[in-house]
Motif scaffolding. Structure first.
Motif, short mmCIF file in Angstrom:
data_model
loop_
_atom_site.label_atom_id
_atom_site.label_comp_id
_atom_site.label_asym_id
_atom_site.label_seq_id
_atom_site.Cartn_x
_atom_site.Cartn_y
_atom_site.Cartn_z
N VAL A 340 0.84 -1.20 0.00
CA VAL A 340 0.00 0.00 0.00
C VAL A 340 0.88 1.25 0.00
N PHE A 341 1.90 1.23 0.84
CA PHE A 341 2.76 2.41 0.95
C PHE A 341 3.57 2.62 -0.34
N ARG A 342 4.05 1.54 -0.95
CA ARG A 342 4.80 1.68 -2.21
C ARG A 342 3.94 2.29 -3.30
N SER A 343 2.66 1.92 -3.30
CA SER A 343 1.78 2.50 -4.33
C SER A 343 1.58 3.99 -4.10
N MET A 344 1.72 4.45 -2.85
CA MET A 344 1.65 5.89 -2.55
C MET A 344 2.94 6.59 -3.00
N THR A 345 4.09 6.05 -2.57
CA THR A 345 5.36 6.71 -2.86
C THR A 345 5.71 6.63 -4.34
N GLY A 346 5.10 5.69 -5.06
CA GLY A 346 5.30 5.65 -6.51
C GLY A 346 4.77 6.89 -7.19
N ALA A 347 3.78 7.51 -6.59
CA ALA A 347 3.21 8.74 -7.13
C ALA A 347 3.70 9.96 -6.39
N ASP A 348 4.06 9.80 -5.11
CA ASP A 348 4.46 10.93 -4.28
C ASP A 348 5.52 10.45 -3.29
#
Length: 751
Positions: A340-348
């Motif tokens: 979940v966190f990687r999918s966030m940091t992939g964009a931001d």
């Protein structure tokens, strides 16, 4: 760019290293925040009064990142009051403190009391405050459906003003996300029918977003998505202009069934059913955290969202809300949170994950230390912000060593389902945040308001908001005396006495307290309903008497009239329980005359009187809720869908009473045509049982009453959206009729 190429690019892109933890700062510059606070003052006080304030915002005043404000009245200055704040919301909080403490004013959901002294009082010396924590948070994921669902911009504007005055600087901003998901799903190759099958109707979107439900009360009209998208632009602009940090949604791992057709090799698992729903509307598909499509979908959504709305770098996602994970293995759980966190940091790369901590206290048997630690530590320390959602009754930080190092916010949940009912845990919230701050190695970074539904029990939210700026607990007796005076605009001995009684009774639940109204009034009748209370009911009857006696002086105050309705409503709710016990006892002893008397009073007088009382105040109208739903529509077909959504949420909560009466409300129209009809059927069934000598069968009654409940949802009746009747006269009539009976019962119970 073709979708296949875009997916390959996202999947192949090297993971960007997350930046070091850093709390976001307001987007708007100081000048824009100053202007926004001045505009708020004009809306609140009008141009003439607002001209008495000089507002400045200077973020350098936030020493150590902690908001502060400063009030003064320099001699000879054109403006009577100078307000300096480290942010717009800090300045607004300072203004509200001035209005409360020096002008005796009050602003709440149920009304405002803004009779300003002329001229404005000078500030004695300098009044300043610094918040002890970085954040003052507001909202619950469920509030989006139980309270905000039908709001237009005018209502949102009032709410954001209230938030600013109460110093809220961190809040969910979930409106309009379905429009973004619509684009993402289409780009992934889903067709419109597959998307329509996934989204629920508007009143149930909170649980669609958390993966609990799909399809129910839909399909979601495209016009809804468009209107919500434009509403979100205005919400975000206003929040940001005041210095708030809006929290945007992120991908939690749940996907529509159509994704399986578009990507046949995708690795998903179907979760179990949720809360009495079968797989027709539940059993959502959860994407495996190791599947390469997890970061692709999550990052695609967040990139699209950020492109549309910009970002403040904090995102909310809840993967296991009231649902058991597929495995208790720590490696699996940390893998989910990491994905979940990687999918966030992939964009931001600056992303911080805000997560509701509800799951840990809701399923404590599953979430043992190893499991909690694994989920939390799948994210770098400082990059997850946990809401200790129900901290006033079931704090999780105590048993998790302060969330094993992740920062958390101490929240007052207070309300479930948006139910009406006087309730509070004043002692707990007056001491709990300070104890959490002193906890060994505490990672607490804020306080929060996290009710499932709002527009009830104003006193609890004013107190909790004030505590977000205090360094120590308040003197509750003195505080509530001041509160009553501000709320009504005058000091009144009777009203003050009533509030002291309420403070020590309904508002002082201790231990594990759940404000979920289970009064027989709002439950499907049976012979096995609990009636126990956490307080002495005679205190409410006495407060009722005192408030009515204060009406001669305070009756012109809208907030007083609201409280008089609310306390009378509480007293009548207690009387419903008393008559229910008489009905049950009469049936058990086969006393038909006593059953007819108690049942007759309840069905033919008490409930109609309660309905008439509620119909006299705009805040307690079924018609208002339904008309707001219909007003959100762009066609007759949409209006019918929204009407069904609005009615079903209050009553059956699902196609067959799946979460029956969870979101019960006491509203004029609903009491008579829904609760009253159920009670009439119940009393008739008991009378028939005694007359014929046949047993009463609850299952048979449930089948019969379900038809009544379902009939209410589809009856098409339009209810008044404007109040009718004189509240004071209605209360006097009810009081003369029922108070002697209530007082007698209280004395008998005490004996």
């Amino acid at each position: 760019m073709a979708i296949a190429a875009l997916l390959l690019l996202l999947a192949a892109a090297p993971a960007q290293a997350p930046e070091a933890p850093r709390w976001p700062r307001p987007q708007a510059d100081d000048a824009r925040q100053e202007a926004a606070v001045r505009e708020l003052l004009q809306r609140l006080l009008g141009p003439r009064a607002a001209g008495g304030f000089a507002v400045s915002v200077n973020r350098s005043l936030a020493a150590g990142g902690l908001d502060s404000y400063r009030l003064s009245s320099p001699p000879g200055a054109r403006e009577r009051v100078r307000v300096a704040g480290s942010s717009g919301v800090a300045a607004a909080a300072g203004i509200y403190r001035y209005l409360r403490e020096l002008c005796g004013c009050h602003v709440s959901w149920s009304g405002a009391q803004l009779r300003l002294p002329e001229p404005l009082p000078a500030v004695p010396g300098v009044i300043s405050a610094t918040s002890p924590n970085r954040f003052r948070y507001y909202q619950n994921v469920c509030t989006q459906s139980y309270s905000y669902v039908w709001w237009d911009w005018a209502r949102w504007e009032r709410e954001i003003d209230w938030m600013a005055l109460n110093g809220i600087n961190l809040a969910l901003a979930f409106t309009g996300q379905e429009a973004i998901w619509q684009r993402v799903y289409l780009s992934l190759g889903l067709n419109q029918s597959e998307i329509d099958e996934y989204f629920t109707g508007p009143a149930f979107l909170a649980w669609n977003r958390m993966g609990n439900l799909h399809t129910w009360a839909g399909p979601l009209p495209l016009a809804w998505n468009l209107k919500q998208l434009y509403l979100q632009y205005r919400i975000l602009e206003r929040m940001r202009s005041l210095g708030m940090i809006p929290v945007l949604p992120a991908f939690a791992g749940h996907v529509p069934r159509g994704v399986l057709r578009a990507f046949p090799r995708i690795n998903v698992t179907r979760l179990g059913s949720w809360s009495n729903f079968d797989c027709t509307y539940s059993c959502t598909y959860l994407l495996d955290p190791g599947d390469p499509m997890f970061p692709v979908i999550g990052t695609l959504f967040l990139k699209e969202l950020i492109s549309e709305f910009s970002t403040d770098h904090i995102y909310s996602a809840d993967t296991f809300n009231e649902m058991s994970p597929l495995s208790a293995e720590p490696a699996y759980l940390s893998g989910v949170s990491a994905a979940v966190f990687r999918s966030m940091t992939g964009a931001d790369p600056r992303a911080i994950w805000l997560m509701q901590g509800w799951l840990f206290q809701h399923q404590p048997d599953f979430w043992q230390p190893a499991q909690v630690r694994a989920l939390l530590h799948g994210v770098p320390i400082g990059r997850m912000l946990v809401l200790d959602l129900f901290a006033e009754s079931k704090p999780v930080y105590l048993r998790t060593e302060s969330f094993y190092g992740q920062p958390f916010i101490w929240c007052m949940l207070h309300n479930f389902g948006g139910n009406h009912g006087l309730f509070g845990t004043v002692e707990s919230i007056n001491h709990g945040p300070f104890a959490a701050r002193r906890f060994p190695n505490s990672t607490m970074v804020g306080t929060g308001l996290a009710p499932e539904g709002i527009e009830q029990n104003d006193v609890m939210y004013e107190l909790m908001s004030e505590l977000g700026w205090r360094q120590e607990p308040v003197d509750l007796v003195q505080w509530v005396a001041n509160y009553a005076e501000r709320r009504y605009g005058a000091r009144n001995v009777k009203a003050a006495g009533a509030w002291q009684l309420l403070l020590r009774s309904v508002y002082n639940c201790s231990g594990v307290c759940v404000n979920h109204n289970r009064s027989p009034l709002v439950r499907r009748p049976s012979l096995r309903m609990p009636t126990e209370l956490w307080y002495n009911e005679s205190d409410v009857y006495e407060a009722w008497r005192l408030l009515l006696e204060a009406a001669a002086e305070l009756g012109s105050s809208p907030t007083f009239r609201y409280d008089l309705v609310d306390v009378t409503r509480q007293a009548l709710q207690q009387l419903v329980s008393e008559y229910y016990l008489e009905i049950r006892q009469a049936f058990a002893s086969h006393s038909l005359p006593e059953l007819l008397i108690a049942g007759g009073v309840l069905v033919y007088d008490l409930l109609p009187e309660l309905d008439g009382l509620l119909a006299s105040d705009q805040h307690f109208l079924l018609g208002r809720w339904l008309e707001e739903a219909r007003a959100a529509a762009t066609s007759d077909k949409e209006a019918e869908l929204y009407d069904l959504n609005a009615r079903n949420q209050l009553t059956l909560w699902g196609p067959s009473g799946n979460i029956l009466d969870y979101a019960n409300k006491q509203l004029g129209g609903l009491v008579l045509d829904y609760y009253g009809v159920r009670w009439s059927l119940f009393v008739s069934a008991l009378v028939e049982s005694l007359n014929t000598g046949t047993p009463f069968h609850q299952d048979q009654f449930n089948q019969a009453v379900f038809q009544v409940e379902r009939g209410f949802i589809y009856n098409g009746k339009r209810y008044p959206s404007k109040p009718a009747g004189d509240t004071l006269e209605i209360v006097k009539k009810i009081f003369l009729k029922y108070y002697p009976h209530a007082e007698q019962r209280s004395r008998a119970g005490a004996a």
